[in-house]
Write a protein that holds these residues in place. Structure first.
Motif, PDB file in Angstrom:
ATOM      1  N   GLY A  25     -13.040   1.904  -1.571  1.00 27.47           N
ATOM      2  CA  GLY A  25     -11.436   1.241  -1.245  1.00 27.47           C
ATOM      3  C   GLY A  25     -10.310   0.830  -2.642  1.00 27.47           C
ATOM      4  O   GLY A  25      -8.983   1.262  -2.105  1.00 27.47           O
ATOM      5  N   LYS A  26     -10.906   1.896  -4.083  1.00 35.29           N
ATOM      6  CA  LYS A  26     -10.256   1.853  -4.972  1.00 35.29           C
ATOM      7  C   LYS A  26      -8.564   3.405  -4.839  1.00 35.29           C
ATOM      8  O   LYS A  26      -7.644   3.147  -5.420  1.00 35.29           O
ATOM      9  N   THR A  27      -9.019   3.777  -4.108  1.00 35.73           N
ATOM     10  CA  THR A  27      -8.137   4.800  -3.919  1.00 35.73           C
ATOM     11  C   THR A  27      -7.295   4.607  -2.773  1.00 35.73           C
ATOM     12  O   THR A  27      -6.056   4.897  -2.850  1.00 35.73           O
ATOM     13  N   LEU A  28      -7.283   3.850  -1.819  1.00 30.51           N
ATOM     14  CA  LEU A  28      -6.005   2.919  -0.905  1.00 30.51           C
ATOM     15  C   LEU A  28      -5.673   1.562  -1.724  1.00 30.51           C
ATOM     16  O   LEU A  28      -4.446   2.294  -1.443  1.00 30.51           O
ATOM     17  N   TRP A  29      -6.262   1.653  -2.897  1.00 33.39           N
ATOM     18  CA  TRP A  29      -5.790   0.315  -4.009  1.00 33.39           C
ATOM     19  C   TRP A  29      -4.793   1.105  -4.538  1.00 33.39           C
ATOM     20  O   TRP A  29      -3.683  -0.143  -5.147  1.00 33.39           O
ATOM     21  N   ASP A  30      -5.599   2.265  -5.353  1.00 35.16           N
ATOM     22  CA  ASP A  30      -4.408   2.917  -6.404  1.00 35.16           C
ATOM     23  C   ASP A  30      -3.251   3.565  -5.316  1.00 35.16           C
ATOM     24  O   ASP A  30      -1.984   3.323  -5.986  1.00 35.16           O
ATOM     25  N   SER A  31      -3.470   3.965  -4.432  1.00 35.18           N
ATOM     26  CA  SER A  31      -2.283   4.519  -3.775  1.00 35.18           C
ATOM     27  C   SER A  31      -1.075   3.159  -3.347  1.00 35.18           C
ATOM     28  O   SER A  31       0.363   3.291  -3.081  1.00 35.18           O
ATOM     29  N   LEU A  32      -1.582   2.406  -2.752  1.00 34.94           N
ATOM     30  CA  LEU A  32      -0.830   0.888  -2.254  1.00 34.94           C
ATOM     31  C   LEU A  32      -0.084   0.514  -3.586  1.00 34.94           C
ATOM     32  O   LEU A  32       1.227  -0.049  -3.260  1.00 34.94           O
ATOM     33  N   THR A  33      -1.485   0.509  -5.302  1.00 32.58           N
ATOM     34  CA  THR A  33      -0.255  -0.459  -6.087  1.00 32.58           C
ATOM     35  C   THR A  33       0.686   1.123  -6.765  1.00 32.58           C
ATOM     36  O   THR A  33       1.623   0.156  -6.904  1.00 32.58           O
ATOM     37  N   LEU A  34       0.331   2.303  -6.646  1.00 35.93           N
ATOM     38  CA  LEU A  34       1.173   2.941  -6.906  1.00 35.93           C
ATOM     39  C   LEU A  34       2.241   2.935  -6.320  1.00 35.93           C
ATOM     40  O   LEU A  34       4.027   3.372  -6.983  1.00 35.93           O
ATOM     41  N   THR A  35       2.425   2.647  -4.800  1.00 33.11           N
ATOM     42  CA  THR A  35       3.930   2.978  -4.093  1.00 33.11           C
ATOM     43  C   THR A  35       4.734   1.732  -5.137  1.00 33.11           C
ATOM     44  O   THR A  35       5.660   2.159  -4.561  1.00 33.11           O
TER      45      THR A  35
ATOM     46  N   ASP B 182      -2.860  -6.818  -1.347  1.00 28.92           N
ATOM     47  CA  ASP B 182      -3.943  -7.320  -1.483  1.00 28.92           C
ATOM     48  C   ASP B 182      -4.214  -8.650  -0.024  1.00 28.92           C
ATOM     49  O   ASP B 182      -5.205  -9.026   0.064  1.00 28.92           O
ATOM     50  N   LEU B 183      -3.199  -8.865   1.056  1.00 32.05           N
ATOM     51  CA  LEU B 183      -3.590  -8.688   2.399  1.00 32.05           C
ATOM     52  C   LEU B 183      -5.226  -8.694   3.078  1.00 32.05           C
ATOM     53  O   LEU B 183      -6.591  -8.499   2.939  1.00 32.05           O
ATOM     54  N   LEU B 184      -5.632  -6.782   2.264  1.00 30.82           N
ATOM     55  CA  LEU B 184      -6.136  -5.995   2.837  1.00 30.82           C
ATOM     56  C   LEU B 184      -7.425  -6.059   1.966  1.00 30.82           C
ATOM     57  O   LEU B 184      -8.909  -6.426   2.417  1.00 30.82           O
ATOM     58  N   PHE B 185      -7.450  -6.332   0.230  1.00 25.03           N
ATOM     59  CA  PHE B 185      -8.128  -6.548  -0.785  1.00 25.03           C
ATOM     60  C   PHE B 185      -8.549  -7.637  -1.210  1.00 25.03           C
ATOM     61  O   PHE B 185     -10.383  -7.852  -1.763  1.00 25.03           O
TER      62      PHE B 185
END
Length: 253
Positions: free
Chosen positions: A92-102, A168-171
């Motif tokens: 899940g890190k790629t999606l985590w990173d994408s949401l965080t960077l956004t 944070d909802l997702l992960f």
């Protein structure tokens, strides 16, 4: 007669929300009406104003710029199928990173709230007091920046915090390390491109063009997230949470 001139206070005015916007214990901007519909912040007059200015432009024979995803040819990376594959294998890190960077990049947009442009009337023969451009320094700059990064000395989260809530909802909180955001995402400095016009006007036109492309890329991200979160094969153990995350993205949208 249609209203075309607004004060700064009117541009910044909020609706009288029936319910606050709070998710995961975090108070966020905007709110809900009595029927439970989400209302974006500072849209009491700004929404009708933008709609009226757009209508006036078309009535004069002008055309609105198509700021849709058609301006971008490339898909998200990872794309839907690739991201789905990664998530289904516990990556899940790629999606985590994408949401965080956004969220981080959205927060940087707050600086735009302090931008004071030139007297744009100097660059036009016609009166611009009833146009959107005539309101850039009367609240539109400020409202846009506050949408992105929030109000000063306030605990109410804006778009930046909303992306972190989606993540944070997702992960869950602190699922992965916070990635380092790039220093710049706009076009590199290229010197004068339009020497026929004022340097100041050119600088602001380039700022607005960069903002336009940021928003177009954001729209692509909105669509990507909503489609991914609403994929019935994703987040199968927490479909209700995934739907809540998609709704959060739509509120940012």
């Amino acid at each position: 007669m249609a209203k075309n001139v607004y004060s700064y206070d009117e541009i910044m005015a909020e609706h009288d929300y029936a319910q606050p916007h709070e998710v995961m214990g975090k108070l966020l901007h905007g709110g809900f009406d009595a029927e439970g519909n989400y209302i974006s912040p500072r849209m009491l007059h700004r929404g009708p104003a933008v709609a009226q200015w757009a209508s006036n432009l078309e009535a004069r024979g002008g055309k609105l710029i198509d700021a849709s995803q058609k301006l971008l040819k490339r898909d998200n990376y990872p794309n839907h199928a690739q991201q789905k594959f990664l998530l289904q294998h516990g990556l899940g890190k790629t999606l985590w990173d994408s949401l965080t960077l956004t969220g981080i990049i959205e927060g940087r947009g707050k600086v735009f709230s302090d931008v004071v442009g030139p007297d744009f009337q100097e660059f036009f023969v016609e009166d611009i007091s009833e146009l959107a451009v005539g309101h850039l320094n009367k609240g539109l700059h400020h409202a846009h920046g506050r949408d992105e990064g929030g109000m000063d000395n306030s605990d109410i989260g804006a778009h930046d915090e909303m992306w972190f809530v989606v993540r944070d909802l997702l992960f869950g909180k602190d699922a992965y390390a916070i990635p380092t955001a790039p220093e710049e995402i706009g076009r590199p400095e290229m010197g004068r491109l339009f020497p026929q016009i004022s340097k100041t006007l050119e600088e602001f036109l380039l700022i607005y063009m960069n903002i336009l492309m940021v928003e177009v890329r954001a729209e692509k991200m909105f669509s990507f997230c909503c489609e991914l979160f609403r994929d019935p094969e994703m987040f199968t153990d927490r479909r209700d949470i995934a739907e809540q995350a998609a709704q959060m993205v739509e509120r940012i949208r």
